[in-house]
Enzyme design. Sequence first.
Site, mmCIF file in Angstrom:
data_model
loop_
_atom_site.group_PDB
_atom_site.id
_atom_site.type_symbol
_atom_site.label_atom_id
_atom_site.label_comp_id
_atom_site.label_asym_id
_atom_site.label_seq_id
_atom_site.Cartn_x
_atom_site.Cartn_y
_atom_site.Cartn_z
ATOM 1 N N CYS A 138 -19.245 14.609 3.814
ATOM 2 C CA CYS A 138 -19.816 15.251 5.002
ATOM 3 C C CYS A 138 -18.974 14.905 6.230
ATOM 4 C CB CYS A 138 -21.248 14.780 5.229
ATOM 5 S SG CYS A 138 -22.256 14.928 3.752
ATOM 6 N N ASP B 219 5.036 -21.122 10.020
ATOM 7 C CA ASP B 219 5.753 -21.741 11.126
ATOM 8 C C ASP B 219 5.192 -23.161 11.261
ATOM 9 O OD1 ASP B 219 7.190 -22.038 13.619
ATOM 10 O OD2 ASP B 219 5.249 -21.807 14.593
#
Length: 714
Positions: free
Chosen positions: A26, A404
């Site tokens: 729909c 890191d």
Amino acid sequence: MSKAQGKELDNNKTVYRVQGFTCANCAAKFEDNVKKLPGVKDAKVNFGASKITVVGETSIEELEKAGAFENLKVIPENNRRVEEKVPFWKKRENINVIVSSLLLALSYMFAWTYGEDSLFAIIGFAASILIGGYSLFLKGLKNLVRFQFDMNTLMTVAIIGAAIIGEWSEGAIVVILFAISEALERYSMDKARQSIRSLMDIAPKEALIRRNGQEMMVPVDDIEVGDIMIVKPGQKLAMDGVIVKGTSALNQAAITGESVPVTKTVDDEVFAGTLNEEGLLEVRVTKRVEDTTIAKIIHLVEEAQAERAPSQAFVDRFAKYYTPAIMGAAVLLAIVPPLVTGGDWYEWLYRGLTLLVVGCPCALVISTPLSIVTAIGNAAKNGVLIKGGIHLEQAGDLSVIAFDKTGTLTRGVPEVTDFIVFGGKGEQELTAVAAAIEYGSQHPLASAILRYAENKNIDFVSYQVEDFQSITGKGVKALVNGKLYYIGSSKLFEELENVAVSQEMKQQILALQNEGKTVMVLGTDQEALAFIAVADEVRETSKSVIQKLHEIGIQKTVMLTGDNKGTALAIGKQLGVSEIQAELLPQDKLEFIKLLRDQYGKVAMVGDGVNDAPALAAATVGVAMGGAGTDTALETADIALMADDLSKLPYTIKLSRKALQIIKQNISFALGLKALALIFIVLGLLNLWLAILADMGATVLVTLNSMRLIRVKE
């Protein structure tokens, strides 16, 4: 398209909230209808968030006309009108099902009393079909006329066909079971969307503001940047800001997922939606309501739900061809056997209608979006922002994670651990010299030396510093009280002609580096005067996170750092990472991530989202730390850990893997059931109402399976 045209399109973009979506099909139909409206250049529906983005000019009335087939209601995104909450059983479509069910029961009573072919029974079954399937027939017949084949078309043809061949009772049962199936689909999507709605309700809609010396309650839309917001104990903050007065413990769980309250004081940043537990706070507002962190989270989560995952893209492509194929197969099944083998027309027509019913793709269509919406909503409530279904799926398929070091595995706040003095000068004087030089430096390690001097109450401000000069990549030099001093790496002093760095000093530097410390040397152009060892404290959770990642099957963890090898090795061994890469520049990190992708395929990069942006972008999945505090982290990463908390990473991978597993289960189950039902239909072992019961059962099981993602915890 030129940049100017692109900008013009963006300026002409409007977002609306849509109430009344019942299914993904729909939503797709509504999108197509809106695209055909005059003045509309483009439109995109976000089914997960119940929104539509329209590029061009149109009115709400026109949009609602485009959604009239589903009785959709459209309101502007920023309109704060609260959606009317109607109890499940009071909704019009559900009342129709109840009335239809009562008529069906009454009709069966007539059938048992007067016979199934009696006029009373037929009228009762027909009334049950019309009342229960009224909206279904409207959509199905319109689609049939336009040769648009979706689930409504399949069901309409099947039910009308059942009535034509005299199977009134089965037609009525099919209508009711299909209506129940659709109601369950609506309910499950609403339940999945609750996570976003709950986020919207976190922050108050008004706040106590002091303006021009007067205190007043002001709606958040009218609060301006610079206003002073007064927050009493037990109240939630309505806006982002900075504390100007007071100290308190704030519960930030709504934003960061942290369960333990965080102490905040003057100059600390605070967020809308957090709970002030203890003290009275005065907060200077720093952002408009639409720019607050919670507003950004809601926006990004809703956008994430609109982004289609690879599995969803597959389902969408498959469904596009699947439904017309089912329609064609049903027609062939109904007419070929009677024509070729002389089979009974009634029997094969019945089997063809049964194939239409069982071919309804409800379970398949809902299998993926429901899982993705549920998983992304769960993650947001736990302080993890996943910016799309594709990233959700990829996170579940990772084999390598690179980190890191500074600010990710470590706290990013270096501290002086050792101050070793040579020659005749005292530590206090040399500390003052070092601090005086570093006072003008922007290097991260400079802050550690300044804090060290301040903690020892050493006066370095009175020292006169002249001719300050940075020596790129090596250190700095300056005249302090007329004398030239250098401070930097041991390499800097090895390059000075008149300075001798003895073997003993080199061994001492190496020993400190092996303990995970960065060593700076302070001296003149004649001699080295002191070693200053600085260490960045490892986060308490880092080691356990690395261990958990290996336990859950991550092949390799890699630490990337610009630090020297000695420091990197010491920290890497302490944490238990698989590989350590040291002395890397940002471009080196980028190249290494590309290398890992070539070797292992799916790679994640975890960083702070600022200097790691290139590596984050190059990774399959970029994960940023501390998304609540930095806009950069929210913008550059695919996944943002809202708290500065690495422990959320194993949870994210666990959730992603569970989502992948459930999506695959749902698709396999939906398609497998269809294939099995097809065999039963050809053999004549499945009737109409059993077919729809099987389809409804598939939808219910797929829904319940997807909802299991709500329960995934850390």
